[in-house]
Design a protein around this motif. Structure first.
Motif, PDB file in Angstrom:
ATOM      1  N   TYR A  99       1.723   3.541 -11.579  1.00  0.00           N
ATOM      2  CA  TYR A  99       2.324   4.406 -12.598  1.00  0.00           C
ATOM      3  C   TYR A  99       3.258   3.605 -13.502  1.00  0.00           C
ATOM      4  CZ  TYR A  99       5.366   7.951 -14.629  1.00  0.00           C
ATOM      5  OH  TYR A  99       6.094   8.715 -15.501  1.00  0.00           O
TER       6      TYR A  99
ATOM      7  N   ARG B 231       0.841  -1.174   0.000  1.00  0.00           N
ATOM      8  CA  ARG B 231       0.000   0.000   0.000  1.00  0.00           C
ATOM      9  C   ARG B 231       0.885   1.236   0.000  1.00  0.00           C
ATOM     10  NH1 ARG B 231       0.774  -1.833   4.879  1.00  0.00           N
ATOM     11  NH2 ARG B 231       0.690  -0.571   6.736  1.00  0.00           N
TER      12      ARG B 231
ATOM     13  N   PHE C 294       1.209   3.264  -5.353  1.00  0.00           N
ATOM     14  CA  PHE C 294       1.075   4.350  -6.323  1.00  0.00           C
ATOM     15  C   PHE C 294       2.156   4.244  -7.402  1.00  0.00           C
ATOM     16  CE2 PHE C 294      -0.775   6.591  -2.517  1.00  0.00           C
ATOM     17  CZ  PHE C 294      -2.084   6.538  -2.978  1.00  0.00           C
TER      18      PHE C 294
ATOM     19  N   PRO D 239       3.051   4.438  -0.971  1.00  0.00           N
ATOM     20  CA  PRO D 239       3.896   4.850  -2.094  1.00  0.00           C
ATOM     21  C   PRO D 239       4.234   3.728  -3.069  1.00  0.00           C
ATOM     22  CG  PRO D 239       4.736   5.754  -0.038  1.00  0.00           C
ATOM     23  CD  PRO D 239       3.627   4.820   0.320  1.00  0.00           C
TER      24      PRO D 239
ATOM     25  N   GLU E 126      -5.629  -2.293  -7.754  1.00  0.00           N
ATOM     26  CA  GLU E 126      -6.643  -1.480  -8.430  1.00  0.00           C
ATOM     27  C   GLU E 126      -8.060  -1.915  -8.070  1.00  0.00           C
ATOM     28  OE1 GLU E 126      -5.390  -1.606 -12.523  1.00  0.00           O
ATOM     29  OE2 GLU E 126      -3.993   0.055 -12.206  1.00  0.00           O
TER      30      GLU E 126
ATOM     31  N   THR F   9      -0.459  -5.093  -9.120  1.00  0.00           N
ATOM     32  CA  THR F   9      -1.115  -3.820  -9.478  1.00  0.00           C
ATOM     33  C   THR F   9      -2.587  -4.036  -9.774  1.00  0.00           C
ATOM     34  OG1 THR F   9       0.923  -2.861 -10.293  1.00  0.00           O
ATOM     35  CG2 THR F   9      -1.114  -1.903 -11.113  1.00  0.00           C
TER      36      THR F   9
ATOM     37  N   VAL G 199      -8.620  -0.366  -4.697  1.00  0.00           N
ATOM     38  CA  VAL G 199      -8.817   1.076  -4.820  1.00  0.00           C
ATOM     39  C   VAL G 199     -10.231   1.382  -5.319  1.00  0.00           C
ATOM     40  CG1 VAL G 199      -8.100   3.137  -6.103  1.00  0.00           C
ATOM     41  CG2 VAL G 199      -6.380   1.639  -5.078  1.00  0.00           C
TER      42      VAL G 199
ATOM     43  N   ARG H 258       6.256  12.345 -10.594  1.00  0.00           N
ATOM     44  CA  ARG H 258       4.872  11.845 -10.585  1.00  0.00           C
ATOM     45  C   ARG H 258       4.301  11.749  -9.176  1.00  0.00           C
ATOM     46  NH1 ARG H 258       0.164  11.927 -11.621  1.00  0.00           N
ATOM     47  NH2 ARG H 258      -1.005  10.078 -12.146  1.00  0.00           N
ATOM     48  N   LEU H 259       5.138  11.332  -8.212  1.00  0.00           N
ATOM     49  CA  LEU H 259       4.656  11.138  -6.847  1.00  0.00           C
ATOM     50  C   LEU H 259       4.948  12.329  -5.945  1.00  0.00           C
ATOM     51  CD1 LEU H 259       5.697   7.407  -6.287  1.00  0.00           C
ATOM     52  CD2 LEU H 259       3.497   8.294  -7.079  1.00  0.00           C
TER      53      LEU H 259
END
Length: 142
Positions: free
Chosen positions: A41, A32, A37, A34, A107, A103, A110, A58-59
């Motif tokens: 990406y 979870r 995320f 960083p 998703e 990922t 999320v 990006r972050l």
């Protein structure tokens, strides 16, 4: 000034509540924060050459944070590196099959969280929220 009524405090509070909710509903123990995320990406841009500096931008993280993040992701089997084909001094970040699978699981989680967060909020309220967040970001960018 009453601290709990500040913008920064309310954003931090919401962020902590979201993180806590994710931990409580995360049955599979997926990564979870960083790493999640960053993986999203990287996986969605895996056909491009992506470098650590791209993650930094990006972050919105600093170089040492990005370096630690990349090191953890390599250690966890989500990334490998290879010399850039454009500039041999740079190492491109390459996602592994494990990263792609993880990922897609993240998703799904999320999407479920977004559904919970949006309960009772109209499209207009959401649009205003995102517009306000964008203005806050513009105001604080250095």
């Amino acid at each position: 000034m009453n601290e709990p009524e500040t913008i920064g405090f309310k954003i931090r509070e919401l962020s902590l509540l979201i993180a806590r909710y994710m931990e409580q509903t995360n049955e599979d123990g997926h990564i979870r924060g960083p790493q999640g995320f960053a993986l999203g990406y990287l996986v969605h841009n895996r056909h491009k050459e992506i470098y650590q500096k791209d993650l930094e931008e990006r972050l919105s993280i600093r170089k040492p944070t990005a370096s630690n993040l990349v090191d953890r992701m390599i250690k966890n089997g989500f990334l490998t590196t290879a010399p850039s084909q454009k500039d041999k001094r740079l190492k491109r970040l390459i996602v592994t099959e494990k990263a792609i699978e993880t990922t897609f699981e993240i998703e799904k989680q999320v999407e479920a969280i977004e559904k919970v967060l949006k309960q009772g909020i109209s499209e207009e309220e959401l649009a205003q929220f995102f517009a306000t967040i964008q203005k806050l970001k513009q105001n604080i960018q250095i």
